[in-house]
Design an enzyme around this catalytic site. Structure first.
Site, short mmCIF file in Angstrom:
data_model
loop_
_atom_site.label_atom_id
_atom_site.label_comp_id
_atom_site.label_asym_id
_atom_site.label_seq_id
_atom_site.Cartn_x
_atom_site.Cartn_y
_atom_site.Cartn_z
N GLU A 144 0.86 -1.05 0.18
CA GLU A 144 0.13 -0.14 0.22
C GLU A 144 0.92 1.30 0.03
O GLU A 144 1.87 1.35 0.62
CB GLU A 144 -0.85 0.04 1.33
CG GLU A 144 -1.66 1.44 1.29
CD GLU A 144 -2.71 1.27 2.38
OE1 GLU A 144 -3.73 0.70 2.50
OE2 GLU A 144 -2.41 2.19 3.43
N HIS A 170 -8.03 3.47 -3.71
CA HIS A 170 -8.99 3.64 -2.60
C HIS A 170 -10.12 4.75 -3.14
O HIS A 170 -9.62 5.72 -3.71
CB HIS A 170 -8.43 3.93 -1.28
CG HIS A 170 -7.68 2.80 -0.81
ND1 HIS A 170 -7.28 2.51 0.50
CD2 HIS A 170 -7.10 1.74 -1.59
CE1 HIS A 170 -6.67 1.62 0.85
NE2 HIS A 170 -6.47 0.93 -0.40
N ARG A 217 -16.06 4.26 3.61
CA ARG A 217 -16.72 5.36 4.09
C ARG A 217 -15.70 6.27 4.38
O ARG A 217 -15.89 7.56 4.01
CB ARG A 217 -17.42 5.02 5.38
CG ARG A 217 -18.46 6.11 5.74
CD ARG A 217 -18.73 5.95 7.17
NE ARG A 217 -17.74 6.09 8.06
CZ ARG A 217 -17.76 6.18 9.33
NH1 ARG A 217 -18.86 5.67 9.96
NH2 ARG A 217 -16.75 6.36 10.15
N ASP A 256 -13.22 8.17 7.61
CA ASP A 256 -13.42 8.84 8.94
C ASP A 256 -14.17 10.00 8.69
O ASP A 256 -14.18 10.77 7.94
CB ASP A 256 -12.24 9.07 9.86
CG ASP A 256 -11.38 7.80 10.24
OD1 ASP A 256 -12.17 6.90 10.55
OD2 ASP A 256 -10.19 7.78 10.21
N GLN A 276 -7.76 -4.08 8.87
CA GLN A 276 -6.94 -3.19 9.71
C GLN A 276 -5.80 -3.78 10.10
O GLN A 276 -5.72 -5.03 10.27
CB GLN A 276 -8.10 -2.71 10.52
CG GLN A 276 -7.39 -1.66 11.51
CD GLN A 276 -6.87 -0.29 10.87
OE1 GLN A 276 -6.11 -0.33 10.31
NE2 GLN A 276 -7.65 0.61 10.93
N GLN A 285 5.90 5.97 15.33
CA GLN A 285 4.76 5.60 14.63
C GLN A 285 3.74 4.65 15.45
O GLN A 285 2.56 4.44 15.07
CB GLN A 285 5.31 4.22 13.75
CG GLN A 285 5.22 4.90 12.16
CD GLN A 285 5.88 3.56 11.34
OE1 GLN A 285 7.09 3.19 11.33
NE2 GLN A 285 5.04 2.90 10.84
P1 FAD Z 1 -18.29 1.36 7.18
O1 FAD Z 1 -18.18 -0.19 6.50
O2 FAD Z 1 -19.17 2.24 6.77
O3 FAD Z 1 -18.40 1.17 8.63
C1 FAD Z 1 -18.13 2.16 9.50
C2 FAD Z 1 -18.78 1.87 11.07
O4 FAD Z 1 -20.29 2.04 10.55
C3 FAD Z 1 -18.76 0.46 11.53
O5 FAD Z 1 -18.54 0.63 12.88
C4 FAD Z 1 -19.61 -0.38 11.11
O6 FAD Z 1 -20.06 -1.47 11.87
C5 FAD Z 1 -20.80 0.66 10.95
N1 FAD Z 1 -21.70 0.36 9.92
C6 FAD Z 1 -21.60 -0.03 8.49
N2 FAD Z 1 -22.80 0.05 8.02
C7 FAD Z 1 -23.60 0.41 8.67
C8 FAD Z 1 -24.97 0.60 8.33
N3 FAD Z 1 -25.68 0.15 7.24
N4 FAD Z 1 -25.75 1.14 9.61
C9 FAD Z 1 -25.32 1.58 10.75
N5 FAD Z 1 -23.58 1.24 10.98
C10 FAD Z 1 -22.89 0.70 10.13
N6 FAD Z 1 -9.40 5.78 5.33
C11 FAD Z 1 -9.27 6.97 4.32
O7 FAD Z 1 -9.56 8.07 4.46
N7 FAD Z 1 -8.63 6.63 3.13
C12 FAD Z 1 -8.15 5.37 3.04
O8 FAD Z 1 -8.01 5.11 1.86
C13 FAD Z 1 -8.44 4.18 3.69
N8 FAD Z 1 -8.07 3.06 3.54
C14 FAD Z 1 -8.36 2.07 4.51
C15 FAD Z 1 -8.05 0.69 3.93
C16 FAD Z 1 -8.34 -0.20 4.84
C17 FAD Z 1 -7.81 -1.69 4.69
C18 FAD Z 1 -8.90 0.03 6.13
C19 FAD Z 1 -9.07 -1.43 7.35
C20 FAD Z 1 -9.17 1.31 6.52
C21 FAD Z 1 -9.00 2.36 5.77
N9 FAD Z 1 -9.32 3.53 6.13
C22 FAD Z 1 -9.05 4.61 5.13
C23 FAD Z 1 -9.97 4.03 7.20
C24 FAD Z 1 -11.55 3.87 7.18
O9 FAD Z 1 -12.09 4.81 6.14
C25 FAD Z 1 -12.15 4.07 8.63
O10 FAD Z 1 -12.09 2.99 9.30
C26 FAD Z 1 -13.61 4.51 8.44
O11 FAD Z 1 -13.88 4.91 9.83
C27 FAD Z 1 -14.46 3.39 8.28
O12 FAD Z 1 -14.52 3.07 7.10
P2 FAD Z 1 -15.53 1.53 6.37
O13 FAD Z 1 -15.27 1.63 5.05
O14 FAD Z 1 -14.92 0.69 6.95
O15 FAD Z 1 -17.01 2.33 6.93
#
Ligand code: FAD
Length: 293
Positions: A17, A77, A107, A109, A178, A214
């Site tokens: 990555e 991404h 989604r 943060d 993660q 880190q």
């Molecule tokens: P979601 O899948 O939407 O989940 C977020 C929260 O909401 C979880 O607690 C979940 O249980 C809950 N949830 C999900 N669906 C629903 C629903 N329908 N109703 C109610 N609650 C729900 N961030 C960046 O800004 N840029 C990146 O490029 C990036 N890359 C990443 C790559 C990886 C492999 C990982 C693990 C994380 C990455 N992140 C990145 C961080 C990520 O954006 C954050 O962790 C963010 O807070 C959650 O994203 P998500 O896509 O998991 O969200």
């Protein structure tokens, strides 16, 4: 090529990555690092999307170059928090036109000032909403994030798993984890995931911690559990950059070897744009990488 085909390969493989720059001034430096990482010929490279939905143009530019000039399969991404439908559709069309067919759907943060209520009213409140949009736009291979130690916003793991299942049902082809520093957390997670009926392939994400500073950042971002075995390394070697770098690389390799030994065939490494770290991990694993056992 689809990332799904890479993951399904019988051979042991690694992917890396990279993250895009935050400013124009840093662009050349980041590009140079990503090209050095591409020269290692990983099975694919993922390019993250700037936090808070910022920096999409750099993600696009770097992904385009990796895919077309460097010839490395690229996973771009995309985050949807605060994004409008028109922008997301235009971005996906531009990706497709650039030959990029693998998208990591996230989604993101919540940016400062955005409340959970604002989020619920947005065009794509969750990653599953973005995944449905991407699925409707053609033949993309879609990845989604998963959290062996539970996402920070979820009260309990069962809730997190329920929504993870929804992401796969919405069209996610594979899941990337993660970072984690104790492989048993991954093995427990996989057991619960399969029990919950989620069969999508899971790619473990490994973060080599190569500098003491880190650690705090990694903890803040992920809330990951740091085993004593790991914190002892930081206590002992944290003040010596060279020793800490070696220890961090060896710890990450040890995690990867244990994953390979327990049936995982593909691991994604969070390189933090460090070609020397990516290269050292790759050479430590020579003799395993690219082979079947
Ligand atoms: P979601 O899948 O939407 O989940 C977020 C929260 O909401 C979880 O607690 C979940 O249980 C809950 N949830 C999900 N669906 C629903 C629903 N329908 N109703 C109610 N609650 C729900 N961030 C960046 O800004 N840029 C990146 O490029 C990036 N890359 C990443 C790559 C990886 C492999 C990982 C693990 C994380 C990455 N992140 C990145 C961080 C990520 O954006 C954050 O962790 C963010 O807070 C959650 O994203 P998500 O896509 O998991 O969200």
């Amino acid at each position: 090529m689809k990332i799904l085909d890479v993951i399904r390969d019988e051979r042991l493989t690694l992917s890396f990555e990279v993250f895009p720059p935050k400013t124009d001034a840093a662009f050349e430096e980041v590009l140079q690092a990503t090209e050095e990482i591409a020269a290692l010929k990983p099975s694919f490279i993922s390019v993250t999307y700037g936090a808070g939905g910022k920096g999409g143009k750099y993600t696009m530019e770097i992904a385009r170059r990796l895919q077309n000039a460097d010839g490395v399969e690229t996973l771009a991404h995309l985050t949807c928090v605060g994004a409008g439908k028109e922008d997301v559709r235009a971005y996906l069309t531009a990706m497709k036109d650039s030959g990029i067919h693998n998208i990591m759907a996230l989604r993101g943060d919540l940016p400062e000032g955005m409340t959970p209520e604002d989020m619920k009213r947005s065009a794509y409140p969750h990653a599953s909403d973005l995944i449905r949009e991407i699925r409707s736009m053609g033949d993309f291979c879609i990845g989604a994030a998963c959290y062996p130690e539970v996402h920070l916003e979820s009260a309990v793991q069962a809730e997190d798993l329920r929504y993870l299942k929804e992401k796969v049902e919405a069209g996610a082809d594979f899941l990337t984890t993660q970072m984690f520093f104790d492989n048993n957390l991954l093995y427990n997670f996989l057991y619960k995931l399969r029990e919950a009926g989620v069969t999508a392939p899971v790619v473990p994400g490994i973060m080599p911690i190569t500098a003491a500073n880190q650690v705090r950042r990694a903890l803040k971002l992920s809330g990951s559990f740091m085993p004593r075995r790991f914190t002892s390394l930081v206590d002992r070697f944290g003040t010596s950059p060279e020793a800490m770098k070696r220890a961090g690389i060896i710890y990450a390799c040890d995690q990867i070897i244990d994953l390979f030994a327990n049936g995982i065939r593909h691991v994604h490494v969070y390189t933090m744009n460090k070609p020397d770290v990516a290269g050292a991990i790759q050479s430590q694993l020579s003799g395993m990488r690219g082979r079947t056992f």
